[in-house]
Design a protein around this motif. Structure first.
Motif, PDB file in Angstrom:
ATOM      1  N   ALA A 145       0.818  -1.215   0.000  1.00 56.52           N
ATOM      2  CA  ALA A 145       0.000   0.000   0.000  1.00 56.52           C
ATOM      3  C   ALA A 145       0.851   1.264   0.000  1.00 56.52           C
ATOM      4  O   ALA A 145       0.490   2.257  -0.615  1.00 56.52           O
ATOM      5  N   GLY A 146       1.994   1.237   0.674  1.00 54.82           N
ATOM      6  CA  GLY A 146       2.866   2.401   0.725  1.00 54.82           C
ATOM      7  C   GLY A 146       3.780   2.525  -0.471  1.00 54.82           C
ATOM      8  O   GLY A 146       4.577   3.447  -0.561  1.00 54.82           O
ATOM      9  N   GLY A 147       3.715   1.604  -1.418  1.00 57.07           N
ATOM     10  CA  GLY A 147       4.561   1.630  -2.601  1.00 57.07           C
ATOM     11  C   GLY A 147       5.446   0.409  -2.686  1.00 57.07           C
ATOM     12  O   GLY A 147       5.218  -0.605  -2.017  1.00 57.07           O
ATOM     13  N   LEU A 148       6.482   0.506  -3.480  1.00 52.26           N
ATOM     14  CA  LEU A 148       7.427  -0.595  -3.632  1.00 52.26           C
ATOM     15  C   LEU A 148       8.261  -0.734  -2.371  1.00 52.26           C
ATOM     16  O   LEU A 148       8.705   0.261  -1.789  1.00 52.26           O
ATOM     17  N   VAL A 149       8.480  -1.995  -1.971  1.00 48.52           N
ATOM     18  CA  VAL A 149       9.236  -2.287  -0.762  1.00 48.52           C
ATOM     19  C   VAL A 149      10.305  -3.311  -1.093  1.00 48.52           C
ATOM     20  O   VAL A 149      10.059  -4.262  -1.832  1.00 48.52           O
ATOM     21  N   VAL A 150      11.500  -3.130  -0.534  1.00 50.60           N
ATOM     22  CA  VAL A 150      12.573  -4.113  -0.627  1.00 50.60           C
ATOM     23  C   VAL A 150      12.883  -4.580   0.794  1.00 50.60           C
ATOM     24  O   VAL A 150      12.942  -3.774   1.723  1.00 50.60           O
ATOM     25  N   LYS A 157      12.987  -3.745   6.174  1.00 52.14           N
ATOM     26  CA  LYS A 157      12.414  -3.292   4.916  1.00 52.14           C
ATOM     27  C   LYS A 157      12.656  -1.816   4.701  1.00 52.14           C
ATOM     28  O   LYS A 157      12.851  -1.052   5.639  1.00 52.14           O
ATOM     29  N   ALA A 158      12.652  -1.463   3.425  1.00 55.33           N
ATOM     30  CA  ALA A 158      12.792  -0.073   3.016  1.00 55.33           C
ATOM     31  C   ALA A 158      11.808   0.177   1.894  1.00 55.33           C
ATOM     32  O   ALA A 158      11.543  -0.706   1.076  1.00 55.33           O
ATOM     33  N   THR A 159      11.271   1.376   1.875  1.00 55.91           N
ATOM     34  CA  THR A 159      10.367   1.783   0.805  1.00 55.91           C
ATOM     35  C   THR A 159      11.199   2.408  -0.313  1.00 55.91           C
ATOM     36  O   THR A 159      12.171   3.111  -0.061  1.00 55.91           O
ATOM     37  N   ILE A 160      10.781   2.123  -1.527  1.00 56.84           N
ATOM     38  CA  ILE A 160      11.418   2.713  -2.709  1.00 56.84           C
ATOM     39  C   ILE A 160      10.510   3.850  -3.166  1.00 56.84           C
ATOM     40  O   ILE A 160       9.458   3.607  -3.749  1.00 56.84           O
ATOM     41  N   PRO A 161      10.905   5.103  -2.894  1.00 54.72           N
ATOM     42  CA  PRO A 161      10.028   6.221  -3.253  1.00 54.72           C
ATOM     43  C   PRO A 161       9.969   6.511  -4.745  1.00 54.72           C
ATOM     44  O   PRO A 161       9.191   7.345  -5.175  1.00 54.72           O
ATOM     45  N   GLY A 162      10.773   5.825  -5.547  1.00 53.14           N
ATOM     46  CA  GLY A 162      10.700   6.006  -6.994  1.00 53.14           C
ATOM     47  C   GLY A 162      11.794   6.866  -7.579  1.00 53.14           C
ATOM     48  O   GLY A 162      11.838   7.085  -8.775  1.00 53.14           O
ATOM     49  N   ARG A 163      12.705   7.359  -6.763  1.00 51.08           N
ATOM     50  CA  ARG A 163      13.812   8.191  -7.254  1.00 51.08           C
ATOM     51  C   ARG A 163      14.941   7.292  -7.751  1.00 51.08           C
ATOM     52  O   ARG A 163      15.546   6.562  -6.990  1.00 51.08           O
ATOM     53  N   ILE A 164      15.201   7.341  -9.054  1.00 48.87           N
ATOM     54  CA  ILE A 164      16.246   6.517  -9.671  1.00 48.87           C
ATOM     55  C   ILE A 164      17.180   7.417 -10.453  1.00 48.87           C
ATOM     56  O   ILE A 164      16.742   8.314 -11.168  1.00 48.87           O
ATOM     57  N   THR A 165      18.478   7.148 -10.315  1.00 44.67           N
ATOM     58  CA  THR A 165      19.476   7.846 -11.118  1.00 44.67           C
ATOM     59  C   THR A 165      20.235   6.798 -11.916  1.00 44.67           C
ATOM     60  O   THR A 165      20.793   5.860 -11.344  1.00 44.67           O
ATOM     61  N   ILE A 166      20.239   6.949 -13.222  1.00 44.84           N
ATOM     62  CA  ILE A 166      20.977   6.047 -14.096  1.00 44.84           C
ATOM     63  C   ILE A 166      22.363   6.646 -14.324  1.00 44.84           C
ATOM     64  O   ILE A 166      22.483   7.818 -14.680  1.00 44.84           O
ATOM     65  N   VAL A 167      23.408   5.846 -14.077  1.00 38.58           N
ATOM     66  CA  VAL A 167      24.784   6.282 -14.318  1.00 38.58           C
ATOM     67  C   VAL A 167      25.358   5.440 -15.454  1.00 38.58           C
ATOM     68  O   VAL A 167      24.673   4.578 -16.000  1.00 38.58           O
ATOM     69  N   GLY A 168      26.608   5.664 -15.782  1.00 38.69           N
ATOM     70  CA  GLY A 168      27.228   5.003 -16.918  1.00 38.69           C
ATOM     71  C   GLY A 168      27.107   3.499 -16.935  1.00 38.69           C
ATOM     72  O   GLY A 168      26.956   2.896 -17.990  1.00 38.69           O
ATOM     73  N   ASN A 169      27.182   2.855 -15.794  1.00 37.88           N
ATOM     74  CA  ASN A 169      27.111   1.396 -15.767  1.00 37.88           C
ATOM     75  C   ASN A 169      26.150   0.866 -14.704  1.00 37.88           C
ATOM     76  O   ASN A 169      26.327  -0.229 -14.191  1.00 37.88           O
ATOM     77  N   GLY A 170      25.125   1.620 -14.395  1.00 36.47           N
ATOM     78  CA  GLY A 170      24.200   1.103 -13.392  1.00 36.47           C
ATOM     79  C   GLY A 170      23.129   2.097 -12.997  1.00 36.47           C
ATOM     80  O   GLY A 170      22.832   3.037 -13.723  1.00 36.47           O
ATOM     81  N   ALA A 171      22.581   1.838 -11.818  1.00 33.98           N
ATOM     82  CA  ALA A 171      21.493   2.672 -11.317  1.00 33.98           C
ATOM     83  C   ALA A 171      21.572   2.795  -9.806  1.00 33.98           C
ATOM     84  O   ALA A 171      22.019   1.876  -9.116  1.00 33.98           O
ATOM     85  N   LEU A 172      21.140   3.935  -9.337  1.00 35.44           N
ATOM     86  CA  LEU A 172      20.962   4.184  -7.902  1.00 35.44           C
ATOM     87  C   LEU A 172      19.470   4.295  -7.661  1.00 35.44           C
ATOM     88  O   LEU A 172      18.804   5.138  -8.268  1.00 35.44           O
TER      89      LEU A 172
END
Length: 191
Positions: A145-150, A157-172
């Motif tokens: 209900a609170g969104g994506l969870v890992v 557990k941690a919630t993934i608020p949806g903030r993603i940064t794509i870098v040269g060889n991956g993602a944050l």
């Protein structure tokens, strides 16, 4: 509900930067910084300064800038600050860099992940998807209900608020908690 292995989460993401090379965030929270390294992005983001210092202190920062694709579920400064004082001090102490490196590796997975691929994997797996992290454990991904969870194997557990940064060889992928069980961290001897 079965726990399915996430395969195929690593995928190329559509570019979000303008023709002039400036970085831009898309409406879905993805920032494209493919011309930059993990180190450059981490060091430039004040909300990730604690994680950046930990990656630098442990020597993992240099390893991130290799050719292999990596996604880091990256705890914010607020996530580190929410740890109990003893856990924070332990992870910040340069003498404990092996412990800190182990905690960081548990936030790292192979490939480049995005929210759409994570959601698809969760749906395809019947509500829970899992992926092995670099620490040899399994992270479980769910849509709650609170969104994506890992979650880690110990249940933090941690919630993934949806903030993603794509870098040269991956993602944050920003998360709001450090995935570590403080009761499993060593306690300093009492003097």
């Amino acid at each position: 509900m079965g726990l399915g292995l996430v395969a195929g989460l690593a995928l190329a993401l559509a570019a979000c930067s303008g023709a002039d090379g400036e970085t831009a965030a898309s409406a879905d929270g993805v920032t494209d910084k493919r011309s930059e390294t993990f180190a450059q992005v981490l060091m430039a983001d004040p909300s990730l300064s604690i994680a950046a210092a930990a990656f630098e202190r442990t020597g993992l920062m240099g390893a991130l800038d290799g050719k292999a694709s990596t996604t880091i579920f990256i705890p914010s400064n607020a996530a580190f600050e929410a740890l109990d004082e003893q856990s924070r001090k332990l992870l910040e102490d340069p003498q404990n860099s092996a412990i800190t490196a182990a905690v960081l590796r548990n936030h790292m997975v192979p490939g480049v992940l995005d929210i759409e691929a994570i959601n698809k994997a969760i749906t395809d797996a019947g509500g829970e998807a899992a992926i092995a992290n670099f620490g040899g454990e399994v992270l479980t991904l769910t849509n709650e209900a609170g969104g994506l969870v890992v979650r880690n194997a110990a249940g933090q557990k941690a919630t993934i608020p949806g903030r993603i940064t794509i870098v040269g060889n991956g993602a944050l992928i920003a998360i709001d908690a450090v995935l570590v069980d403080p009761t499993l961290l060593p306690t300093p001897p009492k003097l």
